[in-house]
Enzyme design. Structure first.
Site, PDB file in Angstrom:
ATOM      1  N   THR A 141      13.271  -5.869  -4.310  1.00 22.82           N
ATOM      2  CA  THR A 141      13.701  -6.033  -2.919  1.00 22.82           C
ATOM      3  C   THR A 141      13.481  -7.565  -2.285  1.00 22.82           C
ATOM      4  O   THR A 141      12.671  -8.456  -2.851  1.00 22.82           O
ATOM      5  CB  THR A 141      12.693  -5.153  -2.162  1.00 22.82           C
ATOM      6  OG1 THR A 141      12.755  -5.758  -0.529  1.00 22.82           O
ATOM      7  CG2 THR A 141      11.182  -5.552  -2.381  1.00 22.82           C
ATOM      8  N   ASP A 142      14.436  -7.689  -1.196  1.00 20.55           N
ATOM      9  CA  ASP A 142      14.327  -9.138  -0.761  1.00 20.55           C
ATOM     10  C   ASP A 142      13.057  -9.331   0.075  1.00 20.55           C
ATOM     11  O   ASP A 142      12.665 -10.456   0.257  1.00 20.55           O
ATOM     12  CB  ASP A 142      15.560  -9.376   0.292  1.00 20.55           C
ATOM     13  CG  ASP A 142      15.588  -8.091   1.663  1.00 20.55           C
ATOM     14  OD1 ASP A 142      14.565  -7.271   1.420  1.00 20.55           O
ATOM     15  OD2 ASP A 142      16.321  -8.389   2.326  1.00 20.55           O
ATOM     16  N   GLU A 143      12.280  -8.226   0.212  1.00 19.13           N
ATOM     17  CA  GLU A 143      10.907  -8.517   0.984  1.00 19.13           C
ATOM     18  C   GLU A 143       9.904  -9.352   0.259  1.00 19.13           C
ATOM     19  O   GLU A 143       9.036  -9.555   0.947  1.00 19.13           O
ATOM     20  CB  GLU A 143      10.367  -7.233   1.263  1.00 19.13           C
ATOM     21  CG  GLU A 143      11.170  -6.285   2.217  1.00 19.13           C
ATOM     22  CD  GLU A 143      11.006  -5.247   2.830  1.00 19.13           C
ATOM     23  OE1 GLU A 143       9.649  -4.838   3.195  1.00 19.13           O
ATOM     24  OE2 GLU A 143      11.771  -4.240   3.028  1.00 19.13           O
ATOM     25  N   TYR A 196       3.360  -3.204   0.219  1.00 19.39           N
ATOM     26  CA  TYR A 196       4.254  -2.802  -0.651  1.00 19.39           C
ATOM     27  C   TYR A 196       5.238  -3.846  -1.280  1.00 19.39           C
ATOM     28  O   TYR A 196       5.317  -4.130  -2.425  1.00 19.39           O
ATOM     29  CB  TYR A 196       5.456  -1.919   0.522  1.00 19.39           C
ATOM     30  CG  TYR A 196       7.063  -2.056  -0.018  1.00 19.39           C
ATOM     31  CD1 TYR A 196       7.218  -1.119  -1.092  1.00 19.39           C
ATOM     32  CD2 TYR A 196       7.794  -2.800   0.559  1.00 19.39           C
ATOM     33  CE1 TYR A 196       8.405  -1.383  -1.743  1.00 19.39           C
ATOM     34  CE2 TYR A 196       9.297  -2.707  -0.192  1.00 19.39           C
ATOM     35  CZ  TYR A 196       9.642  -1.959  -0.998  1.00 19.39           C
ATOM     36  OH  TYR A 196      10.840  -1.973  -1.559  1.00 19.39           O
ATOM     37  N   LYS A 233       5.454  -4.872  -5.231  1.00 12.48           N
ATOM     38  CA  LYS A 233       7.020  -5.349  -5.796  1.00 12.48           C
ATOM     39  C   LYS A 233       6.951  -6.634  -6.556  1.00 12.48           C
ATOM     40  O   LYS A 233       7.339  -6.987  -7.558  1.00 12.48           O
ATOM     41  CB  LYS A 233       8.049  -5.426  -4.951  1.00 12.48           C
ATOM     42  CG  LYS A 233       8.193  -3.801  -4.181  1.00 12.48           C
ATOM     43  CD  LYS A 233       8.868  -2.542  -5.201  1.00 12.48           C
ATOM     44  CE  LYS A 233      10.124  -3.096  -5.902  1.00 12.48           C
ATOM     45  NZ  LYS A 233      10.606  -2.219  -6.731  1.00 12.48           N
TER      46      LYS A 233
HETATM   47  N1  LIG Z   1      15.681   1.373   0.314  1.00 15.12           N
HETATM   48  C1  LIG Z   1      15.949   0.064   0.414  1.00 15.12           C
HETATM   49  O1  LIG Z   1      16.528  -0.300   1.252  1.00 15.12           O
HETATM   50  C2  LIG Z   1      15.667  -0.959  -0.679  1.00 15.12           C
HETATM   51  C3  LIG Z   1      16.111  -2.139  -0.574  1.00 15.12           C
HETATM   52  C4  LIG Z   1      15.604  -2.956  -1.539  1.00 15.12           C
HETATM   53  C5  LIG Z   1      15.114  -2.517  -2.767  1.00 15.12           C
HETATM   54  N2  LIG Z   1      14.545  -1.205  -2.892  1.00 15.12           N
HETATM   55  C6  LIG Z   1      14.142  -0.797  -4.387  1.00 15.12           C
HETATM   56  O2  LIG Z   1      14.822  -0.081  -4.838  1.00 15.12           O
HETATM   57  C7  LIG Z   1      14.140   1.042  -5.491  1.00 15.12           C
HETATM   58  C8  LIG Z   1      14.485   2.455  -5.075  1.00 15.12           C
HETATM   59  O3  LIG Z   1      14.404   2.627  -3.759  1.00 15.12           O
HETATM   60  P1  LIG Z   1      14.698   3.949  -2.823  1.00 15.12           P
HETATM   61  O4  LIG Z   1      14.931   3.431  -1.527  1.00 15.12           O
HETATM   62  O5  LIG Z   1      15.579   4.537  -3.678  1.00 15.12           O
HETATM   63  O6  LIG Z   1      13.463   4.727  -3.072  1.00 15.12           O
HETATM   64  P2  LIG Z   1      12.658   6.360  -3.034  1.00 15.12           P
HETATM   65  O7  LIG Z   1      11.800   6.481  -2.405  1.00 15.12           O
HETATM   66  O8  LIG Z   1      14.074   6.744  -2.455  1.00 15.12           O
HETATM   67  O9  LIG Z   1      12.875   6.860  -4.365  1.00 15.12           O
HETATM   68  C9  LIG Z   1      11.916   6.583  -5.390  1.00 15.12           C
HETATM   69  C10 LIG Z   1      12.052   7.287  -6.503  1.00 15.12           C
HETATM   70  O10 LIG Z   1      11.007   6.943  -7.564  1.00 15.12           O
HETATM   71  C11 LIG Z   1      10.140   8.070  -7.789  1.00 15.12           C
HETATM   72  N3  LIG Z   1       8.810   7.873  -8.243  1.00 15.12           N
HETATM   73  C12 LIG Z   1       8.274   7.273  -7.590  1.00 15.12           C
HETATM   74  N4  LIG Z   1       6.693   6.853  -7.968  1.00 15.12           N
HETATM   75  C13 LIG Z   1       7.057   7.218  -9.458  1.00 15.12           C
HETATM   76  C14 LIG Z   1       6.664   7.072 -10.720  1.00 15.12           C
HETATM   77  N5  LIG Z   1       5.167   6.777 -10.670  1.00 15.12           N
HETATM   78  N6  LIG Z   1       6.954   7.556 -11.850  1.00 15.12           N
HETATM   79  C15 LIG Z   1       8.268   8.162 -11.643  1.00 15.12           C
HETATM   80  N7  LIG Z   1       8.952   8.179 -10.712  1.00 15.12           N
HETATM   81  C16 LIG Z   1       8.423   7.735  -9.487  1.00 15.12           C
HETATM   82  C17 LIG Z   1      10.237   9.065  -6.642  1.00 15.12           C
HETATM   83  O11 LIG Z   1      10.121  10.429  -6.950  1.00 15.12           O
HETATM   84  C18 LIG Z   1      11.714   8.744  -6.019  1.00 15.12           C
HETATM   85  O12 LIG Z   1      12.645   9.627  -6.782  1.00 15.12           O
HETATM   86  C19 LIG Z   1      12.736   0.763  -5.240  1.00 15.12           C
HETATM   87  O13 LIG Z   1      12.114   0.040  -6.473  1.00 15.12           O
HETATM   88  C20 LIG Z   1      12.754  -0.102  -3.875  1.00 15.12           C
HETATM   89  O14 LIG Z   1      11.702  -1.005  -3.789  1.00 15.12           O
HETATM   90  C21 LIG Z   1      14.837  -0.214  -1.740  1.00 15.12           C
END
Ligand SMILES: NC(=O)c1ccc[n+]([C@@H]2O[C@H](COP(=O)([O-])OP(=O)(O)OC[C@H]3O[C@@H](n4cnc5c(N)ncnc54)[C@H](O)[C@@H]3O)[C@@H](O)[C@H]2O)c1
Length: 340
Positions: free
Chosen positions: A123-125, A147, A151
């Site tokens: 993430t950009d964060e 968080y 990351k």
């Molecule tokens: N949502 C955003 O705006 C955003 C932006 C940039 C990066 N990201 C990154 O993208 C990735 C996905 O984000 P998202 O928004 O889809 O998240 P989300 O919370 O919708 O999905 C996370 C998934 O991971 C699974 N999970 C959690 N812990 C687990 C574990 N220990 N083992 C196996 N599965 C596990 C959950 O059941 C879920 O299905 C993350 O790494 C997040 O940091 C998200």
């Protein structure tokens, strides 16, 4: 390609699998997901018959080993994460477990099984907040919440495994992502389900924070490009140029739904010092590989509003879940009062 996608029962991972199956039907996809609170089988319902699904934790060394061996995995993309900043302010131990230690398990397994590529979604964060200009992949990591720190821990492990063991790992850092199948706890989906339920929405302070928004399809295609064309050991920013203040986003949602500002309740910022003022990334390194985002922000947001209007059967069971209600009470109980 025999692809393992971890965390694909969540928001971005599920959209990524959709894109992969549409783009290259020869890819054999296995999903490993623990089905934590934000992971739902209903999120994968449309493609579940076309993939293999294994329920489990990425920290489970034995299980990860077994999946890689049994399914002859060649490529791995890791979306599994505790992904919500606000929750990390309530309790952050599970963030370190999954976002840092889980990545270490995947990296070790990738090394042991000689995977062709492992891509870690970040993430950009991890860069922290920037007042002017934009972050490049060379910017220092200055995470401000548990968080983003967890990351950043995962990102640094990736770097070290490339340098120490030449594990072919790529890291992508995405901007704030929006679109369908987004668990209703972050700004856009949380506000959508509240507004569609006739409830007011809590705006932190004056809503002046600036976020750089990217549609989930563009985020997913950026990851696919980096996986196929990126250089091992490299980091790629996946950003679009849609900088908006939070209050502008909220005004847009209200106007789409024909509602006025009485639906907004300004509340003291519960994140206080941890609330980054602005994110902005330079994505020219990924663009040099041929990637371009293709969804304009207003068009994408309009489609997203429509998706939440049309897919109540997806989000209604989630918001009726007791654990969801408990989180909303714990985080917003005091500030929303009767509006909860
Ligand atoms: N949502 C955003 O705006 C955003 C932006 C940039 C990066 N990201 C990154 O993208 C990735 C996905 O984000 P998202 O928004 O889809 O998240 P989300 O919370 O919708 O999905 C996370 C998934 O991971 C699974 N999970 C959690 N812990 C687990 C574990 N220990 N083992 C196996 N599965 C596990 C959950 O059941 C879920 O299905 C993350 O790494 C997040 O940091 C998200």
């Amino acid at each position: 390609m025999k692809l393992l996608v971890t965390g694909a029962a969540g928001f971005i991972g599920s959209n990524f699998v959709r894109l992969v199956l549409d783009t290259d039907p020869t890819v054999q996809v296995t999903v490993l997901d623990a089905l934590r609170y934000s992971g739902n089988l209903s999120t994968m319902a449309d493609f579940l018959p076309r993939i293999r699904f294994v329920r489990g934790e990425i920290q489970d060394r034995g299980l990860v080993d077994q999946v890689l061996r049994e399914y002859h995995v060649t490529h791995l993309v890791n979306f599994a994460a505790e992904s919500h900043n606000d929750r990390s302010l309530l309790d952050n131990s599970s963030f370190v477990q999954t976002n840092t230690l889980g990545v270490q398990v995947l990296l070790e397994a990738a090394r042991k099984h000689g995977l062709e590529r492992i891509l870690h979604v970040s993430t950009d964060e991890v860069y922290g907040s920037i007042a002017d200009g934009e972050f490049t992949e060379e910017s220092p990591l200055k995470p401000n919440t548990p968080y983003s720190a967890s990351k950043a821990g995962g990102d640094l492990l990736c770097r070290s495994h490339w340098v120490s063991f030449q594990t072919p790992v790529i890291v992508t850092r995405g901007g704030n992502t929006y679109g369908p199948y987004h668990y209703p706890e972050k700004l856009i989906p949380f506000f959508m389900v509240r507004l569609l339920s006739g409830k007011r929405v809590p705006l932190y302070g004056e809503g002046l924070q600036v976020r750089e928004w990217i549609h989930v399809k563009d985020h997913a295609s950026g990851i696919w490009t980096a996986l196929n064309k990126g250089e091992p050991g490299q980091v790629y920013n996946v950003g679009d140029v849609n900088e908006r203040q939070n209050r502008e986003v909220v005004d847009f949602l209200l106007s789409q739904l024909g509602l006025d500002s009485t639906y907004v309740k300004k509340i003291p910022d519960p994140r206080q010092g941890a609330h980054d003022a602005r994110y902005s990334m330079n994505a020219s390194k990924l663009q040099a590989l041929g990637w371009r985002p293709s969804t304009g922000f207003e068009d994408g947001l309009e489609d997203t509003v429509k998706w939440y209007c049309d897919n109540e059967e997806w989000w209604r069971p989630i918001v009726q879940n007791e654990s969801y209600k408990a989180f909303v009470r714990a985080f917003y109980g005091r500030s929303l009062g009767d509006d909860l």
